[in-house]
Design a protein around this motif. Structure first.
Motif, mmCIF file in Angstrom:
data_model
loop_
_atom_site.group_PDB
_atom_site.id
_atom_site.type_symbol
_atom_site.label_atom_id
_atom_site.label_comp_id
_atom_site.label_asym_id
_atom_site.label_seq_id
_atom_site.Cartn_x
_atom_site.Cartn_y
_atom_site.Cartn_z
ATOM 1 N N ALA A 188 0.927 -1.078 -0.230
ATOM 2 C CA ALA A 188 -0.218 -0.058 -0.015
ATOM 3 C C ALA A 188 0.996 1.134 0.144
ATOM 4 O O ALA A 188 0.536 2.337 -0.832
ATOM 5 C CB ALA A 188 -0.739 -0.198 1.113
ATOM 6 N N ALA A 189 1.981 1.281 0.575
ATOM 7 C CA ALA A 189 2.685 2.392 0.822
ATOM 8 C C ALA A 189 3.393 2.613 -0.537
ATOM 9 O O ALA A 189 3.470 3.951 -0.891
ATOM 10 C CB ALA A 189 3.854 2.296 2.128
ATOM 11 N N ILE A 190 3.973 1.706 -1.148
ATOM 12 C CA ILE A 190 4.681 1.882 -2.281
ATOM 13 C C ILE A 190 3.772 2.298 -3.384
ATOM 14 O O ILE A 190 4.167 3.076 -4.063
ATOM 15 C CB ILE A 190 5.641 0.433 -2.552
ATOM 16 C CG1 ILE A 190 6.412 0.213 -1.770
ATOM 17 C CG2 ILE A 190 5.848 0.534 -4.001
ATOM 18 C CD1 ILE A 190 7.192 -1.173 -1.921
ATOM 19 N N ALA A 191 2.480 1.736 -3.324
ATOM 20 C CA ALA A 191 1.512 2.013 -4.461
ATOM 21 C C ALA A 191 1.207 3.504 -4.405
ATOM 22 O O ALA A 191 1.099 4.348 -5.183
ATOM 23 C CB ALA A 191 0.370 1.131 -4.353
ATOM 24 N N MET A 218 12.325 2.489 0.263
ATOM 25 C CA MET A 218 13.272 3.655 0.210
ATOM 26 C C MET A 218 13.203 4.357 -1.407
ATOM 27 O O MET A 218 13.238 5.642 -1.325
ATOM 28 C CB MET A 218 14.628 3.455 0.630
ATOM 29 C CG MET A 218 14.652 2.817 1.976
ATOM 30 S SD MET A 218 16.557 2.934 2.647
ATOM 31 C CE MET A 218 16.618 1.377 1.986
ATOM 32 N N GLU A 219 13.165 3.588 -2.224
ATOM 33 C CA GLU A 219 13.057 4.119 -3.524
ATOM 34 C C GLU A 219 11.818 4.695 -3.788
ATOM 35 O O GLU A 219 11.866 5.685 -4.733
ATOM 36 C CB GLU A 219 13.211 2.620 -4.736
ATOM 37 C CG GLU A 219 14.495 2.211 -4.681
ATOM 38 C CD GLU A 219 14.586 0.768 -5.567
ATOM 39 O OE1 GLU A 219 15.456 0.330 -5.777
ATOM 40 O OE2 GLU A 219 13.474 0.453 -6.011
ATOM 41 N N ALA A 220 10.701 4.308 -3.340
ATOM 42 C CA ALA A 220 9.490 4.960 -3.539
ATOM 43 C C ALA A 220 9.328 6.343 -2.984
ATOM 44 O O ALA A 220 8.491 7.006 -2.931
ATOM 45 C CB ALA A 220 8.259 3.935 -3.184
ATOM 46 N N GLY A 221 10.415 6.646 -1.994
ATOM 47 C CA GLY A 221 10.303 7.710 -0.795
ATOM 48 C C GLY A 221 9.298 7.681 0.200
ATOM 49 O O GLY A 221 8.807 8.902 0.905
#
Length: 461
Positions: A30-33, A128-131
């Motif tokens: 969910a966080a990455i999306a 981390m990549e997704a911020g």
């Protein structure tokens, strides 16, 4: 109960678009999306590592990504971030890859097993990549309500207490913790779990020093070797064993421990029973602190006794030893938050489709004993967006094992990849609602569908 009146105090505010409680199977996705959809995201997790069930040993997937196409073939119905994660695990040397299997106990297709330690690094890198702003070792501990909207989530960690002011909230805690503090209606389903499969808790562990050749040779009829992955030159380099010890007389030392004899043993490293699934755990309400703590301790003792019993009575385990155990027990069922829509077993069996789908799914954990529970042709069903919307709250999305009321239906939706599908749907929806400054029920489905397709979610096969 006696109460202490705490004095009022000022606490720091952290502002964001989306707040997520629980960096587990659903929460990480969910966080990455949400972050990839353009939202500022804060993700809070009580453990020192993200990943949830996967990093606690539930990392084997049996046809979780696919559905049967015909008697010989399957079709993949899950893509997006869950599939990307699986491919990245394999690339980093932390997974078997998708091993093609015949029609097995869960309607066949592909089996995939990963390494929990590699998973910890890969999911951390993706966050981390997704911020995503991630707060580990952080307890979610309450909400501030403004009518039917959540105004802030309260967390505590090394920095003390903070108030996370977000536009949208996602409850990926597993037990529905945000929903509970927000006053949403909840029902218990943990008490019904032994009607379908063992206990509602379990603790996965591993043993090293196993002689698998002897285990297989001297346990004919009791141990099933399912799959083997060859190297490019044809020589076997990795053996994936799924072993079921089904003879209580022969394995009396194990039987005396009251274990589920559908105990799976999966090996992905030489000489190692990487994942032993202690699937008959303590029957307990895991949403209660004292009960959960007691279950944690009881299962620590139980896996020690199981390891000793393996050494005592299972050929091949004479020189084995307990090599690792999950950081926390696994919870299969606790409390369900009542949402605008709940999937029923009848809908799963009839391969129901919905006008507001966020993904597709097929796996059912009650196979093969009850084949009538599988989805009929074409072999899969849809997840409606409404199943994520907590009743009575305008800006709260649920994702994970806390949304399906009927216990048989829950045995499909609660599994890891199903939770990931919900997580991606919830994450994208939360980001869009935050950007539009609207409630979760005001989000236009065509807009959500377009954003999901842009993240490679499969909505049609």
């Amino acid at each position: 109960m006696k109460y202490y009146q705490e004095k009022g105090r000022e606490i720091p505010i952290i502002e964001t678009d989306v707040f997520i409680a629980g960096a587990g199977t659903a929460g990480c996705i969910a966080a990455i999306a949400a972050a990839r959809a353009g939202a500022r995201v804060v993700l809070a997790e009580k453990m020192p590592v993200p990943g949830g069930t996967y990093t606690n040993g539930g990392i084997g997937t049996s046809s979780f990504f696919s559905a049967p196409k015909d008697d010989r073939q399957t079709v993949r119905i899950v893509d997006g971030i869950p599939y990307e994660l699986a491919l990245r695990l394999e690339k980093e040397g932390g997974a078997t890859g998708f091993i093609h299997t015949p029609k097995d106990d869960h309607r066949g297709g592909y089996r995939f097993v990963g390494d929990h330690e590699v998973y910890k690094a890969v999911i951390s890198e993706m966050l981390m990549e997704a911020g995503v702003t991630v707060y580990l070792q952080t307890m979610f501990c309450g909400v501030v309500m403004d009518g039917s909207r959540i105004q802030a989530a309260l967390v505590e960690n090394k920095d003390g207490r903070q108030a996370i002011f977000a536009k949208q909230y996602i409850d990926a805690s597993g037990d529905g913790d945000i929903a509970k503090f927000a006053g949403a209606e909840q029902i218990e389903n943990w008490q019904n779990y032994d009607q379908v499969c063992g206990g509602p808790t379990g603790l996965v562990f591993g043993m090293a020093g196993v002689d698998f050749d002897r285990l297989i040779a001297e346990n004919e009829g009791a141990v099933r070797v399912s799959y083997q992955k060859p190297a490019a030159d044809g020589t076997p380099t990795l053996k994936l064993s799924f072993c079921h010890l089904r003879d209580p007389e022969r394995y009396k030392a194990l039987a005396d421990l009251d274990i589920n004899f559908f105990t799976g043993i999966q090996s992905i490293h030489p000489g190692e029973a990487t994942y032993i699934n202690n699937s008959k755990g303590v029957k307990v309400d895991a949403s209660k602190a004292e009960d959960l703590s007691m279950a944690e301790m009881k299962l620590r003792v139980k896996i020690l006794r199981m390891a000793q019993a393996f050494k005592a009575c299972v050929p091949g385990f004479e020189h084995a030893y307990l090599s690792w155990a999950a950081t926390q027990i696994g919870i299969r069922a606790s409390k369900i938050t009542v949402c605008d829509k709940t999937i029923t077993q009848e809908e799963i069996s009839n391969a129901a489709r919905f006008e507001d789908e966020i993904g597709l799914y097929a796996f059912h954990d009650l196979a093969p004993k009850k084949p009538e529970l599988f989805a009929k042709d074409p072999g899969f069903y849809g997840f409606p967006y409404r199943m994520l919307l907590a009743k009575g709250c305008d800006n709260l999305l649920m994702a994970g094992r806390c949304v399906t009321e009927e216990i048989q239906a829950h045995m499909s939706t609660r599994n890891t990849v199903g939770c990931m599908v919900m997580g991606q749907g919830a994450g994208v929806a939360a980001a869009l609602c935050a950007q539009a400054d609207c409630g979760t029920r005001q989000l236009a489905y065509p807009k959500l569908k377009k954003a999901l397709l842009e993240q490679n979610v499969i909505l049609e096969v």
